[in-house]
Design an enzyme around this catalytic site. Sequence first.
Site, PDB file in Angstrom:
ATOM      1  N   ASP A   1     -10.170  -4.571   8.660  1.00  8.82           N
ATOM      2  CA  ASP A   1      -9.221  -5.593   9.126  1.00  8.82           C
ATOM      3  C   ASP A   1      -9.866  -6.468  10.208  1.00  8.82           C
ATOM      4  O   ASP A   1      -9.631  -7.680  10.269  1.00  8.82           O
ATOM      5  CB  ASP A   1      -7.946  -4.924   9.661  1.00  8.82           C
ATOM      6  CG  ASP A   1      -7.284  -4.053   8.600  1.00  8.82           C
ATOM      7  OD1 ASP A   1      -7.450  -4.368   7.409  1.00  8.82           O
ATOM      8  OD2 ASP A   1      -6.630  -3.060   8.955  1.00  8.82           O
TER       9      ASP A   1
ATOM     10  N   HIS B   1      -2.716   0.166   9.022  1.00 12.84           N
ATOM     11  CA  HIS B   1      -3.401  -0.617   7.984  1.00 12.84           C
ATOM     12  C   HIS B   1      -2.379  -0.994   6.907  1.00 12.84           C
ATOM     13  O   HIS B   1      -2.353  -0.435   5.812  1.00 12.84           O
ATOM     14  CB  HIS B   1      -4.553   0.215   7.401  1.00 12.84           C
ATOM     15  CG  HIS B   1      -5.335  -0.492   6.352  1.00 12.84           C
ATOM     16  ND1 HIS B   1      -6.031  -1.656   6.580  1.00 12.84           N
ATOM     17  CD2 HIS B   1      -5.524  -0.207   5.039  1.00 12.84           C
ATOM     18  CE1 HIS B   1      -6.612  -2.045   5.462  1.00 12.84           C
ATOM     19  NE2 HIS B   1      -6.314  -1.193   4.507  1.00 12.84           N
TER      20      HIS B   1
ATOM     21  N   ARG C   1       0.838  -1.203   0.000  1.00 18.30           N
ATOM     22  CA  ARG C   1       0.000   0.000   0.000  1.00 18.30           C
ATOM     23  C   ARG C   1       0.875   1.255   0.000  1.00 18.30           C
ATOM     24  O   ARG C   1       0.534   2.275  -0.590  1.00 18.30           O
ATOM     25  CB  ARG C   1      -0.906   0.006   1.223  1.00 18.30           C
ATOM     26  CG  ARG C   1      -1.937  -1.128   1.276  1.00 18.30           C
ATOM     27  CD  ARG C   1      -2.723  -1.058   2.567  1.00 18.30           C
ATOM     28  NE  ARG C   1      -3.724  -2.090   2.726  1.00 18.30           N
ATOM     29  CZ  ARG C   1      -3.494  -3.288   3.268  1.00 18.30           C
ATOM     30  NH1 ARG C   1      -2.281  -3.616   3.679  1.00 18.30           N
ATOM     31  NH2 ARG C   1      -4.478  -4.158   3.402  1.00 18.30           N
TER      32      ARG C   1
ATOM     33  N   ARG D   1     -12.150  -8.952   8.605  1.00 16.73           N
ATOM     34  CA  ARG D   1     -11.360 -10.058   8.028  1.00 16.73           C
ATOM     35  C   ARG D   1     -10.847 -10.993   9.134  1.00 16.73           C
ATOM     36  O   ARG D   1     -10.769 -12.207   8.944  1.00 16.73           O
ATOM     37  CB  ARG D   1     -10.195  -9.487   7.215  1.00 16.73           C
ATOM     38  CG  ARG D   1     -10.681  -8.858   5.921  1.00 16.73           C
ATOM     39  CD  ARG D   1      -9.534  -8.303   5.122  1.00 16.73           C
ATOM     40  NE  ARG D   1     -10.017  -7.770   3.847  1.00 16.73           N
ATOM     41  CZ  ARG D   1      -9.425  -6.794   3.184  1.00 16.73           C
ATOM     42  NH1 ARG D   1      -8.333  -6.227   3.667  1.00 16.73           N
ATOM     43  NH2 ARG D   1      -9.920  -6.377   2.034  1.00 16.73           N
TER      44      ARG D   1
HETATM   45  N1  LIG Z   1      -8.476   1.880   3.652  1.00 18.68           N
HETATM   46  C1  LIG Z   1      -8.880   0.710   3.189  1.00 18.68           C
HETATM   47  O1  LIG Z   1      -9.208  -0.200   3.951  1.00 18.68           O
HETATM   48  C2  LIG Z   1      -8.947   0.479   1.722  1.00 18.68           C
HETATM   49  C3  LIG Z   1      -8.379   1.363   0.853  1.00 18.68           C
HETATM   50  N2  LIG Z   1      -8.457   1.173  -0.501  1.00 18.68           N
HETATM   51  C4  LIG Z   1      -7.884   2.231  -1.340  1.00 18.68           C
HETATM   52  O2  LIG Z   1      -8.951   2.986  -1.911  1.00 18.68           O
HETATM   53  C5  LIG Z   1      -8.507   3.590  -3.126  1.00 18.68           C
HETATM   54  C6  LIG Z   1      -9.520   3.340  -4.234  1.00 18.68           C
HETATM   55  O3  LIG Z   1      -9.547   1.990  -4.591  1.00 18.68           O
HETATM   56  P1  LIG Z   1     -10.510   1.482  -5.770  1.00 18.68           P
HETATM   57  O4  LIG Z   1     -11.854   2.075  -5.598  1.00 18.68           O
HETATM   58  O5  LIG Z   1     -10.364   0.018  -5.866  1.00 18.68           O
HETATM   59  O6  LIG Z   1      -9.816   2.169  -7.051  1.00 18.68           O
HETATM   60  P2  LIG Z   1     -10.511   2.523  -8.447  1.00 18.68           P
HETATM   61  O7  LIG Z   1      -9.404   2.757  -9.404  1.00 18.68           O
HETATM   62  O8  LIG Z   1     -11.546   1.524  -8.756  1.00 18.68           O
HETATM   63  O9  LIG Z   1     -11.245   3.907  -8.132  1.00 18.68           O
HETATM   64  C7  LIG Z   1     -10.585   5.079  -7.841  1.00 18.68           C
HETATM   65  C8  LIG Z   1     -11.341   6.218  -8.494  1.00 18.68           C
HETATM   66  O10 LIG Z   1     -10.744   7.453  -8.083  1.00 18.68           O
HETATM   67  C9  LIG Z   1     -10.920   8.346  -9.173  1.00 18.68           C
HETATM   68  N3  LIG Z   1     -10.024   9.499  -9.037  1.00 18.68           N
HETATM   69  C10 LIG Z   1      -8.691   9.563  -9.246  1.00 18.68           C
HETATM   70  N4  LIG Z   1      -8.261  10.824  -9.029  1.00 18.68           N
HETATM   71  C11 LIG Z   1      -9.325  11.553  -8.655  1.00 18.68           C
HETATM   72  C12 LIG Z   1      -9.504  12.897  -8.282  1.00 18.68           C
HETATM   73  N5  LIG Z   1      -8.489  13.764  -8.242  1.00 18.68           N
HETATM   74  N6  LIG Z   1     -10.738  13.307  -7.971  1.00 18.68           N
HETATM   75  C13 LIG Z   1     -11.782  12.454  -7.995  1.00 18.68           C
HETATM   76  N7  LIG Z   1     -11.670  11.163  -8.329  1.00 18.68           N
HETATM   77  C14 LIG Z   1     -10.456  10.719  -8.669  1.00 18.68           C
HETATM   78  C15 LIG Z   1     -10.612   7.488 -10.399  1.00 18.68           C
HETATM   79  O11 LIG Z   1     -11.109   8.085 -11.586  1.00 18.68           O
HETATM   80  C16 LIG Z   1     -11.309   6.191 -10.015  1.00 18.68           C
HETATM   81  O12 LIG Z   1     -12.621   6.126 -10.541  1.00 18.68           O
HETATM   82  C17 LIG Z   1      -7.116   3.000  -3.385  1.00 18.68           C
HETATM   83  O13 LIG Z   1      -6.115   3.906  -2.974  1.00 18.68           O
HETATM   84  C18 LIG Z   1      -7.093   1.746  -2.525  1.00 18.68           C
HETATM   85  O14 LIG Z   1      -5.786   1.362  -2.172  1.00 18.68           O
HETATM   86  C19 LIG Z   1      -9.089   0.102  -1.047  1.00 18.68           C
HETATM   87  C20 LIG Z   1      -9.666  -0.833  -0.204  1.00 18.68           C
HETATM   88  C21 LIG Z   1      -9.626  -0.744   1.223  1.00 18.68           C
HETATM   89  O1  LIG Z   2      -5.124  -4.201   0.050  1.00 21.40           O
HETATM   90  C1  LIG Z   2      -5.261  -3.081  -0.453  1.00 21.40           C
HETATM   91  O2  LIG Z   2      -4.387  -2.490  -1.102  1.00 21.40           O
HETATM   92  C2  LIG Z   2      -6.567  -2.381  -0.257  1.00 21.40           C
HETATM   93  C3  LIG Z   2      -6.834  -2.356   1.182  1.00 21.40           C
HETATM   94  O3  LIG Z   2      -6.361  -1.511   1.908  1.00 21.40           O
HETATM   95  C4  LIG Z   2      -7.505  -3.539   1.733  1.00 21.40           C
HETATM   96  O4  LIG Z   2      -8.261  -4.218   1.034  1.00 21.40           O
HETATM   97  O5  LIG Z   2      -7.269  -3.805   2.909  1.00 21.40           O
END
Ligand SMILES: NC(=O)C1=CN([C@@H]2O[C@H](COP(=O)(O)OP(=O)(O)OC[C@H]3O[C@@H](n4cnc5c(N)ncnc54)[C@H](O)[C@@H]3O)[C@@H](O)[C@H]2O)C=CC1
Ligand SMILES: O=C([O-])CC(=O)C(=O)O
Length: 308
Positions: A148, A175, A88, A151
């Site tokens: 987490d 995380h 990450r 999970r």
């Molecule tokens: N904290 C957590 O537990 C988790 C965090 N994540 C994180 O969440 C983020 C998103 O993941 P996904 O939805 O799978 O990615 P994705 O690629 O499916 O969606 C991200 C979206 O953000 C948009 N985007 C990019 N720059 C932008 C901006 N300046 N303004 C508005 N929109 C913008 C993109 O066009 C895209 O549609 C990633 O960084 C991922 O690592 C994902 C899962 C869990």
């Molecule tokens: O694994 C990743 O990169 C996205 C995330 O944070 C999660 O699913 O826990």
Amino acid sequence: MKVTVVGAGAVGASCAEYIAIKNFASEVVLLDIKEGYAEGKAMDLMQTASLNGFDTKITGSTSDYSKTANSDICVITSGIPRKPGMTREELIGINAGIVKAVSADLIKHSPETIIIVVSNPMDTMTYLVHKTTGLPKERIIGMGGALDSARFKYRLAEALEAPISDVDGMVIGGHSDKGMVPLTRLATRNSVPVTAFISQERLDQVKEDTKVGGATLTGLLGTSAWYAPGAAVSGLVQAIACDQKKIYPCSVLLNGEYGLSDLCIGVPVVLGRNGIEKIVEIELNDAEKAHMQESADGVNATNGLLEL
Ligand SMILES: NC(=O)C1=CN([C@@H]2O[C@H](COP(=O)(O)OP(=O)(O)OC[C@H]3O[C@@H](n4cnc5c(N)ncnc54)[C@H](O)[C@@H]3O)[C@@H](O)[C@H]2O)C=CC1
Ligand SMILES: O=C([O-])CC(=O)C(=O)O
């Protein structure tokens, strides 16, 4: 109750869907930078309303933040997800700029909002939002520990051969693949410590499987997960919107709690209408304290890469 979700990608859309299905918000605005994308996702989701029985109004916007004005809660999911083999932390180069710009645009139109940060590396992105927006610390919350912990419960139920509803447990710490601290000592099956049912060796396996939960899914899917992340965010949003006073582990700015300061890391908090209403301090044993300190060292190292 108006909720904005920035990023209409996998996690943002899943989050909007779960919020809508739970039917507690009057309005959800999805915003994305890709032309027409958020509008399309919003329309598709709205066409599930009569099927799924919700009245939440979902609208989409391409980069027009005036549509997000006066949001009670804003969720930031914009940014790139990792690919198999990545950590990450490797996402910081691209995501820091996005999160900084997005949070500034959000508070211009919703100065009283509560921000939930999802984009990775999440603990560092949450810290960045603190450093750059100056919002009160109660109103900036990083989502990681709720996911987490879900999970962890999944892995515990699997090992115990028990229904998930019988299982309780929590993950604190950063995380990240190495930084999570699953509290196996406190995990229970219907109030009975899980050690009454499985060996320490099996429990250690549960702990390791939990820590690499995100990486495992990324390996299987080719990109990171979205259903459980979306559900976890919707849980935090609901706890705030409905003033539930629920305890979730969240990444919050610490000021001496757990012996740590000037970083955001996962600890249990009470969530209510004011955001973080209390940080809950659990008595950790020496091994857990050492693990938490290692985790904090990792988060601090990533924070050090920010250009503040
Ligand atoms: N904290 C957590 O537990 C988790 C965090 N994540 C994180 O969440 C983020 C998103 O993941 P996904 O939805 O799978 O990615 P994705 O690629 O499916 O969606 C991200 C979206 O953000 C948009 N985007 C990019 N720059 C932008 C901006 N300046 N303004 C508005 N929109 C913008 C993109 O066009 C895209 O549609 C990633 O960084 C991922 O690592 C994902 C899962 C869990
Ligand atoms: O694994 C990743 O990169 C996205 C995330 O944070 C999660 O699913 O826990």
